[in-house]
Design an enzyme around this catalytic site. Structure first.
Site, PDB file in Angstrom:
ATOM      1  N   LYS A 167       0.860   4.126  -2.810  1.00  0.00           N
ATOM      2  CA  LYS A 167       0.485   5.509  -2.496  1.00  0.00           C
ATOM      3  C   LYS A 167       1.627   6.489  -2.767  1.00  0.00           C
ATOM      4  O   LYS A 167       1.393   7.651  -3.122  1.00  0.00           O
ATOM      5  CB  LYS A 167       0.003   5.606  -1.047  1.00  0.00           C
ATOM      6  CG  LYS A 167      -1.322   4.876  -0.787  1.00  0.00           C
ATOM      7  CD  LYS A 167      -2.402   5.271  -1.781  1.00  0.00           C
ATOM      8  CE  LYS A 167      -3.808   4.952  -1.296  1.00  0.00           C
ATOM      9  NZ  LYS A 167      -4.828   5.273  -2.326  1.00  0.00           N
ATOM     10  N   TYR A 190       0.831  -1.215   0.000  1.00  0.00           N
ATOM     11  CA  TYR A 190       0.000   0.000   0.000  1.00  0.00           C
ATOM     12  C   TYR A 190       0.866   1.266   0.000  1.00  0.00           C
ATOM     13  O   TYR A 190       0.578   2.225  -0.721  1.00  0.00           O
ATOM     14  CB  TYR A 190      -0.900  -0.056   1.232  1.00  0.00           C
ATOM     15  CG  TYR A 190      -1.928   1.028   1.366  1.00  0.00           C
ATOM     16  CD1 TYR A 190      -3.111   0.992   0.620  1.00  0.00           C
ATOM     17  CD2 TYR A 190      -1.755   2.073   2.275  1.00  0.00           C
ATOM     18  CE1 TYR A 190      -4.076   1.982   0.764  1.00  0.00           C
ATOM     19  CE2 TYR A 190      -2.718   3.055   2.433  1.00  0.00           C
ATOM     20  CZ  TYR A 190      -3.876   3.006   1.683  1.00  0.00           C
ATOM     21  OH  TYR A 190      -4.841   3.982   1.842  1.00  0.00           O
TER      22      TYR A 190
END
Ligand SMILES: NC(=O)c1ccc[n+]([C@@H]2O[C@H](COP(=O)([O-])OP(=O)(O)OC[C@H]3O[C@@H](n4cnc5c(N)ncnc54)[C@H](O)[C@@H]3O)[C@@H](O)[C@H]2O)c1
Length: 253
Positions: free
Chosen positions: A158, A154
């Site tokens: 991001k 993640y």
């Protein structure tokens, strides 16, 4: 286009959470909104909220990481609402685990939804923005882009979105298109509720613990993020591009 014509916005992951609040907010700003999520039926509540307030919205089912589904979804948006010139790449998933336990499938899923999904959506919609000489792209990054235990997939996605955003800003600026990223801190949604359950905490207890680390002494609500997204998508924000705005109740860098 005449200034009285309504602009069309696409919000991915709009069935709930930050995406739903953003769809409602952009409709309140006068945009027609295509609410895209994995399951078309799940978008019904968001669409009804918008139409009940006198706005225009449609629900579209699509997996943003699937090229054919993205193209079909945007073709429907063009036909039913008009050419989109505002895009909010918000769809997201978590598959948290420490690196040594993280499966390749969980890596690929997270990178696929956030990075591939934002790429496919931006690519499918940019030609409509170029034709209109106007565009607003907002990508959802996260405070996790700065690094977060258990989120190798993640945080990479991001952080990747921040580079993607800056490159779109550089490539597309001359067509009247801006690209910016909003990077939320802790926002109370199903996503953070799931994290609380995974670590064995009640959601209220989890939020209270998070709030102790946040300068404004509360966790964020989806509307806090929708508000920042509304700023970047405004007609008047044409000189603000390639920026990453942390919306986290305090400074992060
Ligand atoms: N909640 C937070 O604290 C927080 C913090 C930082 C960033 N974010 C980011 O904000 C965005 C929204 O988060 P949220 O908290 O509202 O999450 P959420 O889980 O409540 O909602 C995400 C939505 O995305 C949809 N979605 C997932 N995969 C999809 C796919 N392949 N195609 C289409 N739709 C898909 C889901 O069905 C869901 O409706 C995400 O990108 C998330 O990473 C959230």
């Amino acid at each position: 286009m005449s200034t009285t014509e309504q602009r069309v916005a696409v919000v991915t992951g709009g069935a709930r959470g930050i995406g739903a609040a953003t769809a409602v907010r952009l409709a309140a700003e006068g945009r027609a909104v295509a609410v895209i999520d994995l399951d078309e039926a799940a978008c019904k509540d968001t669409v009804e909220k918008i139409t009940a307030a006198g706005g225009r919205a449609i629900a579209v089912g699509a997996d943003v990481s699937d090229e054919a589904q993205v193209e079909a979804a945007i073709a429907r948006v063009v036909e039913e609402l008009g050419a989109p010139t505002i895009l909010v790449n918000n769809a997201g998933v978590l598959r948290d685990n420490l690196l040594f336990k993280m499966s390749v499938a969980d890596w690929d899923t997270v990178l696929g939804v956030h990075l591939r999904g934002s790429f496919l959506m931006s690519k499918a919609i940019q030609k409509h923005m170029v034709d209109a000489g106007f565009g607003r792209i907002v990508n959802l990054s996260s405070s996790s882009a700065l690094g977060n235990r258990g989120q190798a997939n993640y945080s990479a996605a991001k952080a990747g979105l921040q580079g993607f955003t800056k490159t779109l800003a550089i490539e597309l600026g001359k067509f009247g298109i801006t690209a910016n990223a909003v990077a939320p801190g802790f926002i109370a949604t199903d996503m953070t509720a799931t994290t609380a359950a995974r670590v064995g905490m009640g959601f209220e207890e989890f939020k209270a613990a998070a709030a102790t680390q946040i300068p404004v002494a509360r966790v964020g609500e989806p509307e806090d993020i929708a508000n920042a997204i509304a700023f970047f998508t405004d007609e008047a924000a044409g000189f603000v591009s390639g920026q990453v705005l942390y919306v986290a109740g305090g400074p992060l860098d």
